[in-house]
Design an enzyme around this catalytic site. Structure first.
Site, PDB file in Angstrom:
ATOM      1  N   ASP A 141       0.835  -1.203   0.000  1.00 17.02           N
ATOM      2  CA  ASP A 141       0.000   0.000   0.000  1.00 17.02           C
ATOM      3  C   ASP A 141       0.864   1.244   0.000  1.00 17.02           C
ATOM      4  O   ASP A 141       0.457   2.301   0.473  1.00 17.02           O
ATOM      5  CB  ASP A 141      -0.930  -0.003   1.218  1.00 17.02           C
ATOM      6  N   LYS A 144       2.907   3.457  -5.603  1.00 16.68           N
ATOM      7  CA  LYS A 144       2.391   2.473  -6.569  1.00 16.68           C
ATOM      8  C   LYS A 144       3.453   2.044  -7.583  1.00 16.68           C
ATOM      9  O   LYS A 144       3.425   0.924  -8.053  1.00 16.68           O
ATOM     10  CB  LYS A 144       1.157   3.036  -7.270  1.00 16.68           C
ATOM     11  N   ASP A 169      -3.178  -2.913  -2.633  1.00 13.99           N
ATOM     12  CA  ASP A 169      -4.218  -1.890  -2.675  1.00 13.99           C
ATOM     13  C   ASP A 169      -4.043  -1.035  -3.933  1.00 13.99           C
ATOM     14  O   ASP A 169      -2.952  -0.966  -4.506  1.00 13.99           O
ATOM     15  CB  ASP A 169      -4.135  -0.997  -1.433  1.00 13.99           C
ATOM     16  N   ASN A 170      -5.112  -0.381  -4.372  1.00 14.26           N
ATOM     17  CA  ASN A 170      -5.051   0.663  -5.400  1.00 14.26           C
ATOM     18  C   ASN A 170      -4.604   0.206  -6.783  1.00 14.26           C
ATOM     19  O   ASN A 170      -3.987   0.975  -7.531  1.00 14.26           O
ATOM     20  CB  ASN A 170      -4.109   1.800  -4.969  1.00 14.26           C
ATOM     21  N   GLU A 199     -11.176   4.499  -1.353  1.00 12.65           N
ATOM     22  CA  GLU A 199     -11.654   4.751   0.003  1.00 12.65           C
ATOM     23  C   GLU A 199     -12.500   6.025   0.090  1.00 12.65           C
ATOM     24  O   GLU A 199     -12.157   7.065  -0.440  1.00 12.65           O
ATOM     25  CB  GLU A 199     -10.470   4.861   0.991  1.00 12.65           C
TER      26      GLU A 199
END
Ligand SMILES: Cn1cnc(CNC(=O)c2cc(-c3ccc(F)cc3)cc(O)c2O)c1
Ligand SMILES: [Mg+2]
Length: 214
Positions: A141, A144, A169-170, A199
């Protein structure tokens, strides 16, 4: 000088959450992000998926990349069995300071070690500094564009074993396209995509679970 968003989030936790109660810390942060200021915690929707994967894996060794304010750290730590080794890495020292206080407010400071530094520097030190052989569960997380170089680093450092689970995540927003292409085209990973939303918003996002096949 003006406080930072993480500092305002910490104040909201200290004001609204019950000391020693992880659920109330999670709720206080989600409330702050929904009603006061958006912040890049994994959030409640993706957080529930994170909870289900952690519970399913029931890991003995855990690594989180990107502590930020400690929201996902608290979500993970509250589910772990006693004796689990949990390490979380954060490069931003101001975030480390806030995260340690939020984790302590939840009463989980003895369950996790918050380490300041960059994942690229720290991953190769996991064995010697923390006595880790392999990680059962890894939550990505952080930046990226570090997801791909860091999964390659895990492979090179022998930190994955058959069945190690990585959850990223993401992968849609902000996105990690090179990472997704790598794990989805590699014969060494079995992958599953969990659709969700960024989120506290209606923007599309999701989590990618990748199981290392050895
Ligand atoms: C300082 N820092 C500490 N950790 C990191 C790495 N994390 C992110 O960058 C991150 C960013 C976003 C996001 C930001 C702006 C936007 F418009 C949409 C999405 C969401 C996330 O869930 C993230 O994890 C950066
Ligand atoms: Mg994130």
């Amino acid at each position: 000088t003006r406080s930072t968003r993480p500092q305002r989030m910490l104040k909201a936790v200290q004001k609204n959450a019950t000391k020693g109660n992880p659920e109330s810390v999670i709720s206080a942060i989600d409330y702050f992000c929904k009603h006061s200021e958006w912040a890049m915690n994994v959030g409640d929707e993706k957080g529930s998926i994170l909870d289900s994967v952690v519970t399913e894996v029931n890991p003995s060794t855990v690594l989180e990349l990107g502590t930020y304010c400690g929201y996902s750290t608290v979500r993970i730590a509250r589910l772990l069995s006693p004796g689990t080794k949990f390490i979380t890495l954060e490069f931003n020292p101001a975030n480390v300071t806030v995260a340690r206080q939020i984790i302590a407010h939840a009463g989980l400071q003895d369950k996790v070690t918050v380490v300041e530094g960059s994942s690229g520097d720290l991953i190769p030190q996991m064995k010697e500094r923390f006595g880790i052989t392999t990680f059962d569960f890894i939550f990505l997380d952080h930046w990226k564009d570090r997801y791909l170089p860091d999964i390659k680093l895990f492979e090179e450092c022998g930190l994955l074993r058959k069945g190690s689970v990585l959850l990223a995540d993401n992968v849609i927003c902000p996105g990690a396209p090179e990472y997704l292409e790598y794990v989805r085209n590699s014969p060494r990973y079995e992958n599953r995509y969990y659709p969700a939303h960024l989120e506290y918003t209606k923007v599309e996002d999701g989590l990618e679970k990748s199981v290392f096949l050895g």
